[in-house]
Structure formats: C-alpha cells, structure tokens
Write an enzyme that holds these catalytic residues in place. Sequence first.
Site, PDB file in Angstrom:
ATOM      1  N   TYR A   1       0.841  -1.200   0.000  1.00 21.73           N
ATOM      2  CA  TYR A   1       0.000   0.000   0.000  1.00 21.73           C
ATOM      3  C   TYR A   1       0.865   1.234   0.000  1.00 21.73           C
ATOM      4  CZ  TYR A   1      -4.016  -2.819   1.344  1.00 21.73           C
ATOM      5  OH  TYR A   1      -5.029  -3.736   1.359  1.00 21.73           O
ATOM      6  N   CYS A   2       0.464   2.267  -0.733  1.00 21.95           N
ATOM      7  CA  CYS A   2       1.083   3.567  -0.471  1.00 21.95           C
ATOM      8  C   CYS A   2       0.063   4.680  -0.530  1.00 21.95           C
ATOM      9  CB  CYS A   2       2.311   3.818  -1.313  1.00 21.95           C
ATOM     10  SG  CYS A   2       2.128   3.623  -3.030  1.00 21.95           S
ATOM     11  N   PHE A   3       0.380   5.732   0.207  1.00 20.53           N
ATOM     12  CA  PHE A   3      -0.564   6.822   0.457  1.00 20.53           C
ATOM     13  C   PHE A   3       0.122   8.167   0.297  1.00 20.53           C
ATOM     14  CE2 PHE A   3      -1.475   3.300   3.329  1.00 20.53           C
ATOM     15  CZ  PHE A   3      -2.828   3.088   3.126  1.00 20.53           C
TER      16      PHE A   3
END
Length: 396
Positions: A24-26
């Site tokens: 995941y990246c944000f």
Amino acid sequence: MLGPLPFSLWHLSLFRMAVAPPSYCFVAFPPRAKDGLVVFGKNSARPRDEVQEVVYFSAADHEPESKVECTYISINQVPRTHAIVISRPAWLWGAEMGANEHGVCIANEAINAREPAAETEALLGMDLVRLGLERGATAKEALDVIVALLEEHGQGGNYYEDANSCHSFQSAFLIVDREEAWVLETVGKYWAAEKITEGVKCICNQLSLTTKIDAEHPELRSYAQSQGWWTGEDEFNFSEVFSPADDHLTCCSGRDTLEKQEESITVQTMIDVLRDKASGVCVDSESFLTTASVVSVLPQNGSSPCIHYFTGTPDPSRSIFKPFIFVNDVKLVPKAQSPCFGDDDPAKKEPRFQEKPDRRHELYKAHEWARAVLESDELVCFQKPRLPRPSLECWW
Ligand SMILES: *[C@@H]1O[C@H](CO)[C@@H](O)[C@H](O)[C@H]1NC(C)=O
Ligand SMILES: *[C@@H]1O[C@H](CO)[C@@H](O)[C@H](O)[C@H]1NC(C)=O
C-alpha cells in the site's frame, strides 16, 4: 476469457498470473494533511524471508557514455545523478521506495493487469523507482524519466529471488514532491497518469485510474482498441479497460481510515495506518509480510527540509521509524560528541553549576527536532532554523 484456450495454454497462463503482493502507499495533501505539509507513506509487502536494507547514495557525476548496471540490464548513465536514500530488497539494484535530495519520493507497486507482465529481463518497476529518484528533481520530471525509460527498455523479469518460477508484474508508481503527486500506472510500455494536489490518494496492487487522466502514452487508446478492450465510443476508463476481468477496485481499505480521520493527517497518523494489521494495510500472511516501511513529510515551504522515516526492518507494528534528512556536503565524520567545555566547565568549577551550557550534541538536536515534527500539532517546528548539518552517521 481463458475458457476456449487449449488446456496447456490455460495451464501456462495460470502459472504466469502470480498474485501481486498487497503493498500500500498513500499521500495526503492539505487540507486533509496538516497545514503546509505533504505526508507520504508506503508499506512494502514482499516474500516473508526477504531482507530489505536502507541505503544512501551521494550525488555523482558520470563520465560521458558510461553505463549503469540495473538489476537485469545495463542502460546509459546520465551526466549527473541526485543523492538518494532508498529502501530495497537486498538482492536487487532498484528500490521499493525512497527519496532524493530535492524532496521527491517514489514508491512502486506490483500490479496485475489484463495483459500478463513480460518475463523477459528488462527494467523492473523497482529499478524505475531508483532511476526516477536519481534523475528527476521534481515529481513531474521523475514521471517523464520513468515513462521515457519504459518506452526505451520495457519492463520485465523476476520480482522475487526465486530460481523455481518467474514472478513478473506490471507496475504502478506514486511519485510525490512538495507540490504535487502523480499516480502512474503501466501495462507493458503503455501508461496513464493522474496528477493530485489535494486530499488523500492510496494505491495498492490493482489499477486505480479511471476517467481522470492527466497524461498518457500517445498510443494508449489505439492500443486498447486494437486489442478489442475498448470500443472507442464509451468513455475511456483506464482500470475498466486494463484490469483483469475479476478484479474490482477494492483494495484501499487504508484510505477509508485516512479519510474518516477527523483530525488532520500527520506523520503519526500515517505511521498508525501503516502499522494497522486489522485493516490489512500491514500485511502478515502466509506468503507475504510488510518487510519495510517509510513515511515522509514534505513541507510545502521549500525552506524547511523534508524528513524521511524508514523502518529498515520487517513489520512496522514492531519497528521503529528512524528519521533521515538530506544535508549538504555529507562527510562521514566521527560520531557527534558533546561540546567540550574543558576546565571552564561550570560543573568543574566551584561554586558549581553557576551556568548551564548547551550540551546538546548534533544527534541530540536532530532527534529533538524530528520528535517535534512527530508530536507538534502546529507548524511551529518548521520555523526553526535549518539544522546545523548533522553528519550522516548521526542518523544511522
Ligand atoms: C471505471 O471502472 C471501474 C471498474 O469497472 C468502476 O468501478 C468505476 O466506477 C469506473 N469509473 C468511472 C468514473 O466510470
Ligand atoms: C517559509 O519559511 C520561512 C522560514 O521559516 C519563512 O521566512 C517564509 O516566510 C516562509 N515562506 C512562505 C511562503 O510561507
């Protein structure tokens, strides 16, 4: 779609469709992020026993016509590469994520698309992360670098250190600087990108771009049409056209957590999201583990330095996020020591303790400052003067 294929081909296709690991990246921009800050975070989900390391490379000049040896192929080097700090699987050249001295951060996601990724050795998505950081001084420049290299060399090769089978994936990237972010999603040499300047964006192991496309490969649409994936009449929806048939846009549970957050998003909020196993953002499954994580905070005011917190160790819920700041003229000097006051030290003279000198050594000051960033609810910590150049050793 695979039904009519003869058994052997169907079998082959199954083998080739390895499941992309759920990383995941944000990124969060004001007003969702704390005023004046861009906050970036990434968990790297990889095979459980793979070691990831945090490595710093200084800026460098290169001889004309020199080459750079990436994970599987060698390509032309550029005259100058920027200083970078990256978190990478220890066996390969590229990186899962990292940052450069100009405040550009890039993270990579392996994704499955309608078309299987090439097993032929070319650039890995992770190589493109490092190349983007080494060659791009802004997010947009890094995007241009990545898509040009993709066009020239293509992507492909084994994502894992595995002699028994080739796990190849298409790649998505989140490319961020102090002002904007680009979500770049690629299928072979084809790509589409969306520019983001506000709110929260999450990417994971699925295509996420739909109809808002701000830049794309010039032949993206004609290619989709030639494959019979797009009629040319419906609105062009990138994920709909390029996702595998059974894939639905479901993976970004972490985004809900961030969006529901009432307070503004800080470094600490991002760390909490990355540490959360219940939401699935922190992966701990039979095959995969979050083997490394990073949170970066990029002040929109360019006179404040960016801070990158790396774990360098598996499982963020059991790891410490350690700050890294780029400084000029880094030299490896002996560990910072307390300022020396000698015989004049008020602790050595009688009457004692008539004065209390400033005993903070460089590492202490740097940590004090980084801690203020983590804890403060106000921007005040960024108005402190620039750090007096802590040495690299102070940080690691
Ligand atoms: C694009 O396609 C996806 C996947 O089919 C769908 O979930 C989404 O609602 C579509 N978006 C738009 C804006 O049409
Ligand atoms: C950026 O920060 C500096 C130092 O704190 C300050 O003097 C300057 O006014 C700020 N610039 C903007 C555009 O806010």
